[in-house]
Scaffold this motif. Structure first.
Motif, PDB file in Angstrom:
ATOM      1  N   GLY A 239     -44.672 -12.077-109.014  1.00  0.00           N
ATOM      2  CA  GLY A 239     -45.092 -13.180-109.871  1.00  0.00           C
ATOM      3  C   GLY A 239     -46.218 -13.998-109.285  1.00  0.00           C
ATOM      4  N   GLY A 240     -46.324 -15.244-109.790  1.00  0.00           N
ATOM      5  CA  GLY A 240     -47.382 -16.121-109.328  1.00  0.00           C
ATOM      6  C   GLY A 240     -47.208 -16.567-107.904  1.00  0.00           C
ATOM      7  N   LYS A 241     -45.989 -16.495-107.378  1.00  0.00           N
ATOM      8  CA  LYS A 241     -45.719 -16.837-105.989  1.00  0.00           C
ATOM      9  C   LYS A 241     -44.596 -15.949-105.471  1.00  0.00           C
ATOM     10  N   ASP A 263     -37.868 -19.878-103.856  1.00  0.00           N
ATOM     11  CA  ASP A 263     -39.215 -19.622-103.331  1.00  0.00           C
ATOM     12  C   ASP A 263     -39.296 -19.841-101.830  1.00  0.00           C
ATOM     13  N   CYS A 342     -47.863  -7.654-111.483  1.00  0.00           N
ATOM     14  CA  CYS A 342     -48.517  -8.968-111.445  1.00  0.00           C
ATOM     15  C   CYS A 342     -48.190  -9.711-112.730  1.00  0.00           C
ATOM     16  N   THR A 343     -47.191 -10.598-112.669  1.00  0.00           N
ATOM     17  CA  THR A 343     -46.747 -11.313-113.855  1.00  0.00           C
ATOM     18  C   THR A 343     -46.459 -12.764-113.483  1.00  0.00           C
ATOM     19  N   THR A 344     -45.757 -13.485-114.328  1.00  0.00           N
ATOM     20  CA  THR A 344     -45.453 -14.888-114.049  1.00  0.00           C
ATOM     21  C   THR A 344     -44.130 -15.017-113.316  1.00  0.00           C
ATOM     22  N   THR A 345     -43.949 -16.146-112.649  1.00  0.00           N
ATOM     23  CA  THR A 345     -42.709 -16.397-111.908  1.00  0.00           C
ATOM     24  C   THR A 345     -41.512 -16.433-112.854  1.00  0.00           C
ATOM     25  N   ALA A 346     -41.685 -17.047-114.012  1.00  0.00           N
ATOM     26  CA  ALA A 346     -40.585 -17.140-114.980  1.00  0.00           C
ATOM     27  C   ALA A 346     -40.124 -15.758-115.440  1.00  0.00           C
ATOM     28  N   ILE A 347     -41.075 -14.853-115.649  1.00  0.00           N
ATOM     29  CA  ILE A 347     -40.712 -13.496-116.083  1.00  0.00           C
ATOM     30  C   ILE A 347     -39.982 -12.755-114.971  1.00  0.00           C
TER      31      ILE A 347
END
Length: 381
Positions: A239-241, A263, A342-347
């Motif tokens: 994800g983003g992080k 995280d 490569c996606t979002t943290t929520a996903i």
């Protein structure tokens, strides 16, 4: 002659994830029992080039482009072809000018930039120079750059009145060019440019590690629920992080009985996972020797729940194979299968939660007579 060592796919993928999370090479090798750092470097190169299928090649057999098993997906094949074509399209722009000779410095820099993807001989053929010419140019360029680098380092040290060590000097140099901190350290030592600030004395703080004996001893069969549990942490670099996933698996039916996502990989992550377990006696909990598991706070929480602690031997992830296998399965059947690199943290969080519900309640397992973990537990009860 040294014996070749074969590493399972899950160990290779975990090593790659740890390096993506900036875990030091030495620590990765120590935790996973990897003998040679060159192998780790090779796995990282394959991963970055999209050649994940090469991680499955047997010892002594090399899969290269167009040989061995097919690409794991059509997308990977297209990416590999695009990389090859892009280098040839970039060649005239970077190296050759209309009606001009090839410039040594530009040619050397360009060949160095693609060495992970093509051989030196092939790159030299593209720009029409001999291989020996390239190495001669490289040696001359290296000498010129070394002299310039020494003067630049000397200027920075004098400008900052020798307050900076090699790490900070490296950081300043990296703002303009690629630079290895070890090279900067060697130059500063040779030229007498080290930091002249008095070294700070540091106190040793914290509690000593609490290690436990390996009581599980790879006996992964349990006669009743919550009798033998295994736990571990894995990385989720999708994800983003960077996220960290802590889980506890019941060896009785392979059910995930507790998990947490955070995280930060600290004691609070494993304590949150542990607190989801009921308080009962005759429960064995097995983990590796990670600092979060040997911490005083975690050991006190384990003791408070009446749980008996067991730990793997150092550098032996096979002692905790069931949870390692689950983490590998989770990523293979979600992120890698659906190409969620490569996606979002929520996903990422939602993907893990949905999969655990599916894994526990729906996904059948052969060893459970083709039942899901929850159905097996309910039927036996």
């Amino acid at each position: 002659m040294a014996t070749r060592v074969s590493y399972p796919l899950e160990i290779k993928m975990k090593a790659i994830e740890m390096r993506l999370a900036r875990v030091p090479v030495k620590e990765v090798m120590e935790q996973l029992g990897i003998r040679n750092k060159t192998q780790l470097k090779t796995w990282m190169r394959w991963y970055r080039k999209g050649e994940v299928h090469r991680l499955e090649q047997p010892v002594g057999k090399q899969y290269s482009y167009g040989k061995g098993p097919e690409h794991s997906s059509e997308l990977e094949k297209v990416k590999a072809e695009n990389r090859f074509l892009k280098q040839q399209l970039d060649l005239p722009k970077k190296v050759q000018g209309t009606g001009k000779e090839v410039e040594p410095e530009v040619a050397v820099a360009w060949i160095e930039s693609i060495r992970d993807e093509v051989t030196v001989s092939e790159a030299c053929r593209w720009i029409g120079i001999a291989r020996a010419t390239y190495y001669r140019w490289k040696a001359a360029t290296k000498t010129e750059r070394t002299d310039a680098t020494v003067e630049k380092i000397r200027g920075l040290c004098i400008h900052h009145k020798f307050r900076y060590g090699y790490w900070k000097i490296t950081a300043l140099l990296r703002a303009e060019q690629r630079m290895n901190h070890k090279r900067v350290q060697r130059i500063m030592q040779r030229e007498g440019l080290q930091c002249r600030v008095r070294m700070k004395k540091r106190k040793v703080t914290g509690q000593s590690a609490h290690l436990a004996e390996n009581l599980l001893k790879r006996q992964f069969h349990a006669e009743a629920p919550l009798q033998k549990l295994v736990t571990d942490i894995t990385y989720l670099p999708f994800g983003g992080k960077m996220l960290y996933f802590s889980s506890i698996l019941d060896l009785y039916n392979g059910e995930i009985v507790a998990y947490s996502i955070a995280d930060k990989q600290d004691t609070s992550l494993v304590l949150d996972t542990l607190n989801q377990l009921p308080k009962r006696t005759n429960m064995l909990l097995h983990s590796d020797q990670g600092s979060v598991y040997t911490s005083q706070a975690y050991q006190a929480a384990v003791k408070g729940k009446g749980i008996t602690m067991s730990m793997s031997r150092k550098g032996t992830p096979a002692d905790n194979a069931p949870i390692e296998s689950f983490h590998s399965t989770l990523k293979s059947e979600t992120f890698y299968l659906e190409d969620l690199i490569c996606t979002t943290t929520a996903i990422v969080v939602q993907t893990v939660r949905d999969y655990i519900n599916y894994y526990n309640s729906i996904r059948i397992q052969t060893k459970l007579n083709n039942q899901s973990p929850v159905d097996y537990r309910r039927l036996v009860a």
